[in-house]
Scaffold this motif. Sequence first.
Motif, PDB file in Angstrom:
ATOM      1  N   TYR A  90      -0.229  -0.714  -7.448  1.00 17.86           N
ATOM      2  CA  TYR A  90       0.018  -1.478  -6.303  1.00 17.86           C
ATOM      3  C   TYR A  90      -0.383  -0.574  -5.018  1.00 17.86           C
ATOM      4  O   TYR A  90      -1.030  -0.848  -3.991  1.00 17.86           O
ATOM      5  N   GLU A  91       0.290   0.492  -4.880  1.00 22.62           N
ATOM      6  CA  GLU A  91       0.203   1.447  -3.883  1.00 22.62           C
ATOM      7  C   GLU A  91      -1.376   2.022  -3.688  1.00 22.62           C
ATOM      8  O   GLU A  91      -1.994   1.618  -2.416  1.00 22.62           O
ATOM      9  N   PHE A 118      -3.463  -1.697  -2.921  1.00 22.30           N
ATOM     10  CA  PHE A 118      -2.996  -2.494  -1.680  1.00 22.30           C
ATOM     11  C   PHE A 118      -2.243  -1.695  -0.605  1.00 22.30           C
ATOM     12  O   PHE A 118      -2.092  -2.407   0.449  1.00 22.30           O
ATOM     13  N   ARG A 119      -2.206  -0.268  -0.753  1.00 22.83           N
ATOM     14  CA  ARG A 119      -1.805   0.380   0.498  1.00 22.83           C
ATOM     15  C   ARG A 119      -2.920   1.063   0.960  1.00 22.83           C
ATOM     16  O   ARG A 119      -3.208   1.326   1.908  1.00 22.83           O
ATOM     17  N   PHE A 154      -5.974   0.925  -0.538  1.00 19.57           N
ATOM     18  CA  PHE A 154      -7.166   0.187  -0.636  1.00 19.57           C
ATOM     19  C   PHE A 154      -8.240   0.850  -1.430  1.00 19.57           C
ATOM     20  O   PHE A 154      -9.333   0.875  -0.993  1.00 19.57           O
ATOM     21  N   GLN A 160      -1.584  -5.359   4.278  1.00 15.15           N
ATOM     22  CA  GLN A 160      -2.503  -5.782   3.292  1.00 15.15           C
ATOM     23  C   GLN A 160      -3.122  -7.275   3.297  1.00 15.15           C
ATOM     24  O   GLN A 160      -4.539  -7.235   3.117  1.00 15.15           O
ATOM     25  N   TYR A 220      -9.539   0.178  10.098  1.00 15.53           N
ATOM     26  CA  TYR A 220     -10.441  -1.146  10.071  1.00 15.53           C
ATOM     27  C   TYR A 220     -10.688  -1.232  11.453  1.00 15.53           C
ATOM     28  O   TYR A 220     -11.165  -2.414  11.843  1.00 15.53           O
TER      29      TYR A 220
END
Lengths: 310, 473
Positions: A269-270, A273-274, A276, B77, B104
Amino acid sequence: MATTTVDERPREASAPRAKRKESRYSFEARMMTPALLVLALLSIFPFVYLILMSLSAVGLIGGISLDFVGLDNWTRLFTDSAVGASWLRSVVYFILTVGLEMGLGIAIALLVHELVWGKNIALSLILMPMFMAPVIVGLLGRFLTDSTYGLYAWVLRETGLYSGDILGTTTAAFLAVTLMDVWQWTPLIALIVLAGLASVPGQILEAAKVDGATYLQRLRHIVLPTIAGVIIVALLIRSMDAIRYFDIITNTTNGGPADATKIVPIRLYETGFRFFDLGYAAAIGLSMLAVSILLANVFLRILKRRGLAR
Amino acid sequence: MAGAGSAALWLGGCGGSSNTAKPVPGDEWKQFAGTTLNFISENTAPTSAIAAKLDPFTKLTGIEIKITQLELAAMVQKVALDFASGEGAYQIVYADPYQVMAPYNQALADLTEFQQDPNLPHAEPFDDFVSFQLDASGRFGDREKLFALPYDAPTMIWMYRKDLFEKYGEQMKQDLGFDPNPRDDSTWDDFYKTSEWLKKNADKTGVPYGHGHMAKQHDSLMNDFSNLLWAYGGQYFEDDAKVGSLGSAEPGEPQLTSDEALAGADMYRKLVSIAHPASLGWDWTGLAEGFMAGGMAMAPLWHEFASGIEVSDIKGKVGYARLPRGPKRSANMFGGTGIGVNGVAPKREQKAAWLFVLWATQKDTQLANLKSKVGGGTPTRDSVYALPEVEKARKPPSKLPNMLPMDAVFEAWKPENVGLRPKIAAWNECDTTIFTQLSKMLAGQQGPEKCMSNTKEGFEKAIENAKKSLRRA
């Protein structure tokens, strides 16, 4: 004449049968096509896409872009000591949770099975934790172990058993998240085993009792061999879940302290979604899938060997 | 009515994603009436205040705002995935400078375009924003572009139980040989000794620990430690001031293995060793709750927790000061954020979102937020602090509890005292590296040297990965 008649009959009979067989096959194919398309859309396409992602560097800005990097992510996966450490933690966690859940679940099922009255009430109370969402179990666990207002923290402190912060020290935090999972899923094992116990033939148990077999002897030689298949199924179900353990850790320690609870799903997950780093996350995810399939196959082979699966 | 009529005419011509027709003069705020926008934000005080009082904006513009509030990591996220989808579902974005803007910024709209658009209303003067915050919360890389307007400004300060210091101050002074009350020249060493004294005399004071930390393996640990790193003369990168303020795509080599950085790490470890044991499991909320529950006498905390403290059991008993000095300076982590416009959203929605950004950061709205019972927050405009009622609220009894720590916060905001973490594209990974390594140090698995060298190595890898991503983008 007779020979001719005998020879022609099977030809006449087999021709229409072959036709029927062919048309039935195409009918099945037609009927299955929509389901296969849905399956392809839901499973096969994402799976193939995941493999592609694991071979790419994934860009996010301005829409998803895949930049082919060959086996870079896979090489990184097998040389990343942090991921290796997470796998090690996952193995320890897996053995602890599944082991405790199986042991306690079987013990609880045997106890409940022996109850003469209040069986339904006892069963309802025992099953309660597994009806809670894991995220709620995590929040509840965090609340109960909080140093400022947590009941468990207070009890441990007041009794002098433990004065540190439960989720703030490595061993205590690991044990705490393990026990939270055990608390939630032991009832499932108890329920499955209890269903298996109903199939143990009463007459054989009676006969063994009359012959002077003790409870432990009856358990070892009659009960456990009879419910072995059910136990393996329970083990399979819990094992598949334990590999993906995520919710409770996210809501309590989020992998800390000192990475003590950072098992593979948390690292996945890290990464995904942290940071990316979706290409690398895809490789980690696929490795988890491979381990799950391997484990499921081991259990299925055991079931086959016992003649309980085809 | 006239406004509504002209808005209807305007909307009649707005079928596509952009529109170049001029709005009726004086009616710039109404030109996007009927639009619905989504605002995604961390669950912070100003957003709670705004969510509770959106009517004035809807009346002014006819725009409907839907607000999604999430924990910071979950919000980051969602924002990243929204940028990737190309949909621009969240037109207004809580643009955390480190976790959203730095990685971003290409997906955020340049607000200077809206500010220069003659058909759109303009922001109240930019120079009204607290001097360093426009750079820190709104820009990345250069001053030509502006990605967000300063929206909130939490800052870490020293909170202490002034009732205990008043009662036992004299005795502490005799025992310790220095005045334990926060002074201009108070050092972290003084803080340590004071905490030790308070812990030893817990039976007398009734407060079990001298101080606490937010040392969970979490973003909070990086924030907490950075104060010590900078105070002892350490730096993340060679030019931390620039990398922290404007941000940089090329921050240079990490400086975390310097003697100063090691001294900072060593002092941090020493401080945590005598702190409330729950410090290892606390993030900022846990520490604030522990402090409010009377678990400790001092804590380095975000100043915005004052609004909770001043209605808790310890209300009126807390003093606020800027953080102690190290051999180099006092460093006070600034955690301010801006709000920006999603550059992926259709142009027309971007313009409508600009109206919200303007409104949410203007003087009147900031004052209303400050007074809000559900929110609080901290104004980012000097003109709000200059208002007599706000100035008066800096002394107790105060109707605006968030103003009570402002003397300390103004000290903390001085250029020589402010602490700005690196604003770089790889920050999410660097942040995780440092708080993980620090957590290992605090757990006794490694010393400060190993901790800092591992962190440096992690930073280098993360920066390299980010560079590769940028090259591909």
